[in-house]
Design a protein around this motif. Structure first.
Motif, short mmCIF file in Angstrom:
data_model
loop_
_atom_site.label_atom_id
_atom_site.label_comp_id
_atom_site.label_asym_id
_atom_site.label_seq_id
_atom_site.Cartn_x
_atom_site.Cartn_y
_atom_site.Cartn_z
N PHE A 121 0.83 -1.20 0.00
CA PHE A 121 0.00 0.00 0.00
C PHE A 121 0.87 1.26 0.00
CE2 PHE A 121 -3.03 -3.16 1.06
CZ PHE A 121 -4.30 -2.65 0.82
N VAL A 122 2.01 1.18 0.66
CA VAL A 122 2.93 2.33 0.69
C VAL A 122 3.51 2.57 -0.70
CG1 VAL A 122 5.09 3.22 1.66
CG2 VAL A 122 3.46 2.01 3.13
N LEU A 123 3.96 1.49 -1.34
CA LEU A 123 4.53 1.64 -2.69
C LEU A 123 3.48 2.17 -3.66
CD1 LEU A 123 6.72 -0.05 -1.28
CD2 LEU A 123 6.93 -1.39 -3.38
N ALA A 124 2.26 1.66 -3.54
CA ALA A 124 1.20 2.12 -4.43
C ALA A 124 0.86 3.58 -4.15
CB ALA A 124 -0.04 1.25 -4.27
N GLY A 125 0.82 3.95 -2.87
CA GLY A 125 0.51 5.33 -2.52
C GLY A 125 1.55 6.31 -3.03
N ALA A 126 2.78 5.82 -3.19
CA ALA A 126 3.85 6.66 -3.72
C ALA A 126 3.87 6.68 -5.25
CB ALA A 126 5.19 6.17 -3.19
N GLY A 127 2.95 5.94 -5.87
CA GLY A 127 2.89 5.91 -7.32
C GLY A 127 3.89 4.97 -7.97
N LEU A 128 4.55 4.14 -7.18
CA LEU A 128 5.60 3.27 -7.71
C LEU A 128 5.05 2.03 -8.41
CD1 LEU A 128 8.05 3.46 -4.68
CD2 LEU A 128 8.28 4.63 -6.88
N LEU A 129 3.77 1.75 -8.21
CA LEU A 129 3.19 0.54 -8.79
C LEU A 129 2.22 0.84 -9.93
CD1 LEU A 129 2.44 -1.50 -5.52
CD2 LEU A 129 4.40 -1.72 -7.07
N ASP A 130 2.05 2.08 -10.29
CA ASP A 130 1.13 2.43 -11.37
C ASP A 130 1.52 1.71 -12.66
OD1 ASP A 130 -0.21 4.08 -9.67
OD2 ASP A 130 0.64 5.95 -10.43
N GLY A 131 0.55 1.00 -13.24
CA GLY A 131 0.81 0.30 -14.49
C GLY A 131 1.63 -0.95 -14.33
N ARG A 132 1.94 -1.34 -13.11
CA ARG A 132 2.75 -2.53 -12.86
C ARG A 132 1.90 -3.64 -12.24
NH1 ARG A 132 8.48 -1.28 -12.46
NH2 ARG A 132 8.88 0.96 -12.31
N LYS A 133 2.43 -4.85 -12.31
CA LYS A 133 1.84 -5.97 -11.59
C LYS A 133 2.37 -5.96 -10.16
CE LYS A 133 1.29 -11.02 -11.88
NZ LYS A 133 1.65 -12.24 -12.65
N ALA A 134 1.53 -6.31 -9.20
CA ALA A 134 1.94 -6.32 -7.80
C ALA A 134 1.10 -7.34 -7.05
CB ALA A 134 1.77 -4.93 -7.18
N THR A 135 1.53 -7.63 -5.82
CA THR A 135 0.73 -8.50 -4.95
C THR A 135 0.76 -7.95 -3.53
OG1 THR A 135 0.26 -10.81 -4.38
CG2 THR A 135 2.57 -10.11 -4.25
#
Length: 333
Positions: A121-135
């Motif tokens: 959630f932290v990485l996503a909140g920082a915009g680091l996961l936009d357009g990427r696959k994550a779990t």
């Protein structure tokens, strides 16, 4: 004063927040601190840091005294963000607190960043996961999707490697991710030594799908274990879905559905993973010609092996061997 005492080693900063899950923090320190070359020299230095140095609450009955603030992030080669109980609170939303966002902004552009569990959630909140696959943990996947619809959330895997950004599922998946990063940095032999020291599997098959509670249990006959065991003994063959399904006396459609339910990935994805692992072992542990490695691992041709290794590891077979074979002549002779 630098947070790191050995700048020649790979520097890992673990960013903890209030309510950090203690197990996830200890996983990182335990595994990376055990990684060493045959002579015993350590390969990583790990430090713990927080948005503000000082006392940090954990989910256990003890607190941490964190000596380093966000300045440690500016020196890191890898940053790892464990989960916090604040990720589950009613006030949790898509926006990062300003101090946390400012701390993350200090991470160098060249550094890789990883999360464990709801640290995603932290990485996503920082915009680091936009357009990427994550779990993330399967139990938080639906909320993650609502908050971050631009992220390709996959709740069925143990971890996701997107190059410089990696995410792991639940707590134990942090072990899988750390071993994966060690294996990626220094090869299978080093990672296996770390796994043996910690008495954990060097590599776990499957994904989170096998742990998700279902309304009704899968029938016992749904197992695909015999097919997987048979496939591992015959990886050098041109295996088909029909071959695998026949080992369990199932139709291809039923076998594919049950395999994905149990393992979290498709049979062909699993086969490719196993072939890459075998190829890596052969490149590290033998002097077989590359074309023979391609045959024995089931890729058939050097071109196919090269394509898959580049896609997964960003390296050619020769470059991989040159990097990780313990006795390989680095001059290429």
């Amino acid at each position: 004063m630098s947070a790191f005492l050995h700048p020649d080693r790979h520097r890992i900063a673990v960013l903890v927040r209030q309510g950090v899950l203690a197990m996830e923090l200890s996983i990182v320190h335990q595994l990376f601190s055990q990684a060493a070359v045959p002579g015993g020299e350590r390969l990583y230095e790990v430090v713990t840091c927080a948005v503000t140095a000082g006392g940090v609450r954990t989910t256990a009955d003890f607190a941490l005294s964190v000596a380093h603030g966000p300045e440690a992030l500016a020196e890191a080669d890898t940053v790892i963000v464990p989960a916090s109980d604040e990720d589950y609170g009613p006030g949790a939303d898509a926006r990062l607190p300003a101090p946390l966002a400012a701390a993350l902004a200090r991470i160098p552009a060249h550094a890789r960043i990883a999360s464990i569990c709801t640290g995603a959630f932290v990485l996503a909140g920082a915009g680091l996961l936009d357009g990427r696959k994550a779990t993330t943990h399967w139990n938080s996947a639906a909320r993650f999707r609502r908050l971050y619809p631009t992220v390709d959330m996959d709740p069925n895997v143990f971890y996701v490697d997107e190059g410089t950004v990696l995410t792991a599922a639940g707590e134990a998946s942090g072990i899988d991710l750390c071993l994966h990063m060690i294996r990626k940095d220094h090869g299978i032999a080093v990672a296996n030594d770390v796994a043996r020291s910690a008495v954990v599997p060097a590599h776990r098959e499957g994904g989170q799908a096998q742990f998700i509670r279902r309304t009704a249990p899968e029938p016992q006959r749904s197992t695909t274990g015999r097919a997987r065991a048979w496939a591992l003994d015959h990886l050098d063959r041109a295996l088909t879905l029909r071959d695998l399904a026949a080992r369990e006396t199932m139709s291809v459609r039923t076998f594919t559905r049950r395999f994905r339910s149990e393992m979290g990935i498709s049979p062909l994805e699993w086969l490719t993973q196993q072939r890459i692992e075998r190829a890596r072992r052969l490149l590290e542990e033998t002097d077989l010609p590359v074309d023979r490695v391609a045959e024995d691992s089931g890729f058939g041709t050097t071109a196919s092996l090269r394509q898959h290794l580049r896609a997964q590891l960003g390296m050619s077979p020769s470059a991989y061997r040159n990097t990780f074979h313990p006795s390989y002549d680095r001059a290429g002779r």
